[in-house]
Write a protein that holds these residues in place. Structure first.
Motif, PDB file in Angstrom:
ATOM      1  N   ALA A  15     -17.012   9.790 -25.332  1.00 56.01           N
ATOM      2  CA  ALA A  15     -17.294  10.599 -26.522  1.00 56.01           C
ATOM      3  C   ALA A  15     -18.173  11.800 -26.164  1.00 56.01           C
ATOM      4  N   ALA A  16     -19.159  11.585 -25.296  1.00 52.70           N
ATOM      5  CA  ALA A  16     -20.055  12.681 -24.879  1.00 52.70           C
ATOM      6  C   ALA A  16     -19.278  13.759 -24.128  1.00 52.70           C
ATOM      7  N   PHE A  17     -18.318  13.352 -23.323  1.00 51.98           N
ATOM      8  CA  PHE A  17     -17.486  14.305 -22.590  1.00 51.98           C
ATOM      9  C   PHE A  17     -16.748  15.215 -23.568  1.00 51.98           C
ATOM     10  N   HIS A  18     -16.139  14.618 -24.564  1.00 49.06           N
ATOM     11  CA  HIS A  18     -15.382  15.407 -25.538  1.00 49.06           C
ATOM     12  C   HIS A  18     -16.296  16.339 -26.335  1.00 49.06           C
ATOM     13  N   ARG A  19     -17.485  15.849 -26.703  1.00 49.83           N
ATOM     14  CA  ARG A  19     -18.448  16.717 -27.402  1.00 49.83           C
ATOM     15  C   ARG A  19     -18.851  17.886 -26.524  1.00 49.83           C
ATOM     16  N   ALA A  20     -19.089  17.637 -25.241  1.00 49.76           N
ATOM     17  CA  ALA A  20     -19.502  18.705 -24.325  1.00 49.76           C
ATOM     18  C   ALA A  20     -18.415  19.762 -24.185  1.00 49.76           C
ATOM     19  N   ILE A  21     -17.177  19.346 -24.109  1.00 44.87           N
ATOM     20  CA  ILE A  21     -16.067  20.301 -24.010  1.00 44.87           C
ATOM     21  C   ILE A  21     -15.994  21.144 -25.282  1.00 44.87           C
ATOM     22  N   LYS A  29     -14.764  23.997 -35.295  1.00 42.64           N
ATOM     23  CA  LYS A  29     -13.774  23.078 -35.856  1.00 42.64           C
ATOM     24  C   LYS A  29     -13.487  21.935 -34.887  1.00 42.64           C
ATOM     25  N   LEU A  30     -13.406  22.265 -33.619  1.00 36.26           N
ATOM     26  CA  LEU A  30     -13.190  21.230 -32.608  1.00 36.26           C
ATOM     27  C   LEU A  30     -14.408  20.306 -32.539  1.00 36.26           C
ATOM     28  N   GLU A  31     -15.605  20.885 -32.604  1.00 37.91           N
ATOM     29  CA  GLU A  31     -16.827  20.072 -32.603  1.00 37.91           C
ATOM     30  C   GLU A  31     -16.831  19.102 -33.786  1.00 37.91           C
ATOM     31  N   ASP A  32     -16.460  19.586 -34.965  1.00 36.53           N
ATOM     32  CA  ASP A  32     -16.407  18.731 -36.154  1.00 36.53           C
ATOM     33  C   ASP A  32     -15.374  17.615 -35.992  1.00 36.53           C
ATOM     34  N   ALA A  33     -14.213  17.962 -35.449  1.00 37.72           N
ATOM     35  CA  ALA A  33     -13.156  16.963 -35.262  1.00 37.72           C
ATOM     36  C   ALA A  33     -13.596  15.892 -34.272  1.00 37.72           C
ATOM     37  N   ILE A  34     -14.211  16.311 -33.189  1.00 36.84           N
ATOM     38  CA  ILE A  34     -14.687  15.358 -32.174  1.00 36.84           C
ATOM     39  C   ILE A  34     -15.758  14.458 -32.776  1.00 36.84           C
ATOM     40  N   ALA A  35     -16.672  15.033 -33.523  1.00 32.91           N
ATOM     41  CA  ALA A  35     -17.738  14.244 -34.149  1.00 32.91           C
ATOM     42  C   ALA A  35     -17.147  13.215 -35.110  1.00 32.91           C
ATOM     43  N   ALA A  36     -16.135  13.621 -35.864  1.00 32.96           N
ATOM     44  CA  ALA A  36     -15.516  12.711 -36.828  1.00 32.96           C
ATOM     45  C   ALA A  36     -14.779  11.571 -36.136  1.00 32.96           C
TER      46      ALA A  36
END
Length: 103
Positions: A15-21, A29-36
């Motif tokens: 999950a941290a990897f995806h947030r960092a990307i 929008k990508l940050e929000d989607a990853i967080a969700a």
């Protein structure tokens, strides 16, 4: 991060990897989607473990390889290759999820 993915439990690091990307892409929008999706991804990984779909070692190997391809493409400053690696990772993840919740 890749080293932690290959030796740790991996879900939180995944999950941290995806947030960092998403943060590096400066894409809200990508940050929000990853967080969700982060908590869901962790839960799906746990379900997969309980159901024995993939062993922890297999999951770590898959994550290490797929994330490694994304990191290598980003490091090479090759956006098309990074996009392709990210798309492949998401599609593979979808298949893994369907296998986890399947019959």
């Amino acid at each position: 991060l890749i080293e932690r993915l290959s030796t740790g439990r991996a879900s939180r690091e995944d999950a941290a990897f995806h947030r960092a990307i998403a943060m590096a892409a400066r894409n809200p929008k990508l940050e929000d989607a990853i967080a969700a999706l982060a908590n869901h991804v962790i839960e799906w990984a746990r379900m997969g473990q309980v159901r024995g779909v993939l062993s922890p070692a297999e999951r770590r190997e898959i994550i290490t390889v797929e994330h490694g391809e994304i990191v290598e493409a980003i490091a090479a400053r090759n956006p098309e290759r990074a996009r392709s690696a990210a798309r492949r990772h998401l599609l593979n993840g979808r298949v893994r999820l369907l296998n986890t919740i399947g019959p």
